[in-house]
Design a protein around this motif. Sequence first.
Motif, PDB file in Angstrom:
ATOM      1  N   ALA A  64     -28.307  30.702 -79.958  1.00 24.73           N
ATOM      2  CA  ALA A  64     -28.818  31.644 -80.951  1.00 24.73           C
ATOM      3  C   ALA A  64     -29.871  32.493 -80.276  1.00 24.73           C
ATOM      4  CB  ALA A  64     -29.410  30.918 -82.149  1.00 24.73           C
ATOM      5  N   GLY A  65     -29.842  33.780 -80.554  1.00 28.02           N
ATOM      6  CA  GLY A  65     -30.806  34.662 -79.931  1.00 28.02           C
ATOM      7  C   GLY A  65     -30.551  36.112 -80.283  1.00 28.02           C
ATOM      8  N   GLU A  66     -30.989  36.994 -79.390  1.00 28.67           N
ATOM      9  CA  GLU A  66     -30.941  38.430 -79.648  1.00 28.67           C
ATOM     10  C   GLU A  66     -29.968  39.117 -78.700  1.00 28.67           C
ATOM     11  OE1 GLU A  66     -34.016  42.269 -79.689  1.00 28.67           O
ATOM     12  OE2 GLU A  66     -34.743  40.262 -79.186  1.00 28.67           O
ATOM     13  N   VAL A  67     -29.162  40.027 -79.235  1.00 34.48           N
ATOM     14  CA  VAL A  67     -28.252  40.819 -78.399  1.00 34.48           C
ATOM     15  C   VAL A  67     -29.080  41.810 -77.591  1.00 34.48           C
ATOM     16  CG1 VAL A  67     -26.326  42.448 -78.382  1.00 34.48           C
ATOM     17  CG2 VAL A  67     -26.387  40.608 -80.102  1.00 34.48           C
ATOM     18  N   VAL A  68     -28.922  41.764 -76.248  1.00 37.14           N
ATOM     19  CA  VAL A  68     -29.703  42.666 -75.385  1.00 37.14           C
ATOM     20  C   VAL A  68     -28.829  43.632 -74.596  1.00 37.14           C
ATOM     21  CG1 VAL A  68     -31.687  41.113 -75.181  1.00 37.14           C
ATOM     22  CG2 VAL A  68     -29.790  40.917 -73.547  1.00 37.14           C
ATOM     23  N   ALA A  69     -27.510  43.434 -74.593  1.00 37.49           N
ATOM     24  CA  ALA A  69     -26.604  44.367 -73.915  1.00 37.49           C
ATOM     25  C   ALA A  69     -25.203  44.195 -74.478  1.00 37.49           C
ATOM     26  CB  ALA A  69     -26.600  44.132 -72.402  1.00 37.49           C
ATOM     27  N   LEU A  70     -24.421  45.275 -74.445  1.00 37.54           N
ATOM     28  CA  LEU A  70     -23.058  45.265 -74.951  1.00 37.54           C
ATOM     29  C   LEU A  70     -22.077  45.563 -73.831  1.00 37.54           C
ATOM     30  CD1 LEU A  70     -23.624  47.498 -78.135  1.00 37.54           C
ATOM     31  CD2 LEU A  70     -23.731  45.001 -78.008  1.00 37.54           C
ATOM     32  N   GLY A  71     -21.015  44.790 -73.771  1.00 43.01           N
ATOM     33  CA  GLY A  71     -19.942  45.085 -72.839  1.00 43.01           C
ATOM     34  C   GLY A  71     -19.097  46.235 -73.361  1.00 43.01           C
ATOM     35  N   GLU A  72     -18.249  46.755 -72.513  1.00 45.30           N
ATOM     36  CA  GLU A  72     -17.384  47.882 -72.878  1.00 45.30           C
ATOM     37  C   GLU A  72     -16.530  47.544 -74.104  1.00 45.30           C
ATOM     38  OE1 GLU A  72     -13.678  50.443 -70.918  1.00 45.30           O
ATOM     39  OE2 GLU A  72     -14.823  49.032 -69.686  1.00 45.30           O
ATOM     40  N   GLY A  73     -16.512  48.468 -75.058  1.00 46.41           N
ATOM     41  CA  GLY A  73     -15.635  48.323 -76.217  1.00 46.41           C
ATOM     42  C   GLY A  73     -16.222  47.546 -77.385  1.00 46.41           C
ATOM     43  N   VAL A  74     -17.429  47.017 -77.255  1.00 51.72           N
ATOM     44  CA  VAL A  74     -18.023  46.248 -78.347  1.00 51.72           C
ATOM     45  C   VAL A  74     -18.688  47.203 -79.346  1.00 51.72           C
ATOM     46  CG1 VAL A  74     -19.751  44.537 -79.003  1.00 51.72           C
ATOM     47  CG2 VAL A  74     -18.403  44.212 -76.926  1.00 51.72           C
TER      48      VAL A  74
END
Length: 332
Positions: free
Chosen positions: A72-82
């Motif tokens: 559990a935590g915080e989203v800090v980066a997105l991969g391609e297509g997300v």
Amino acid sequence: MSLPAEMRFVDLPSFGAPEVMVVSKGPLPVARAGEILVRVEVAGVNRPDVAQREGSYPAPKDASPVLGLEVAGEVVALGEGVTEFAVGDKVCALANGGGYAEYCTVPAGQALPWPKGYDAVRAAALPETFFTVWANLFQMAGLTEGETVLIHGGTSGIGTTAIQLAHAFGARVFTTAGSKEKCEACVKLGATRAINYREEDFVTVIKEETGKKGVDTILDMIGAAYFEKNLAALAKDGCLSIIAFLGGFKAENVNLTPIMVKRLTVTGSTMRPRTAEEKRGIRDELVAEVWPLIESGKVAPVIHTVLPLEQVVDAHKLMESSNHIGKIVLTL
């Protein structure tokens, strides 16, 4: 969002006892297409982690070799297509590996929002057991309202989750546990009857409680040691769902006649080898069917111990002792 060059993680230089694990430093993982990078606040500890540490449950080839299947935590980066998550979102997720670390990549389809009112500790205690119970007890075994179910290991993370969900969806729940204290905890969670397996024969009790009929479904993590007794405890057209082999994986000299006479179904699965699409399907059903129950307070994770990452050895020793009621989690 600027990210550090290095992170702390639990390294596994060799397989063996809990003491082989050491906290080390290394580079952050990078989110691939379809993945999110999560800054981990809390990681869950589960039986498969113990098996992987011992060398009997290897990580898939494309997964991180680092232990840990839920975070559990915080989203800090997105991969391609997300597109379904944004940087800054608070999520809990079923990871394919890599959870015992400050940063972990997760397929977006295996991440869920924190239930309303939840913090990282409670959110981290959800993914692994809820994915497993939903897939095995409801999707595969088809447990429905008005049916009876026997859940072995009632005070494990899986057990406490299964008792609550089965009860919430209208099933009559029986469970096994190894002490009076544990049996009392199971009843508080919604079990009609908790059976102390050290003092009682669960087949005898189930027959008494069901008018000799047996239960419709059994969720089993013991395996070989209980196989024949499980067949005896099932009702006609019943289903045995096996999710682990704590009592061995080879059943010998077993009388299989009840399977034919009672038209029984024997099924089982592990979560890790399932495809990303299958896991996304489970995730979507959890959000639709189970998250409302969690947010209303009808179902909640049972948390036994919260330890810092540096005490991961103690966490695994506690898991192996079975002297816990509910989940063990690590804070980062």
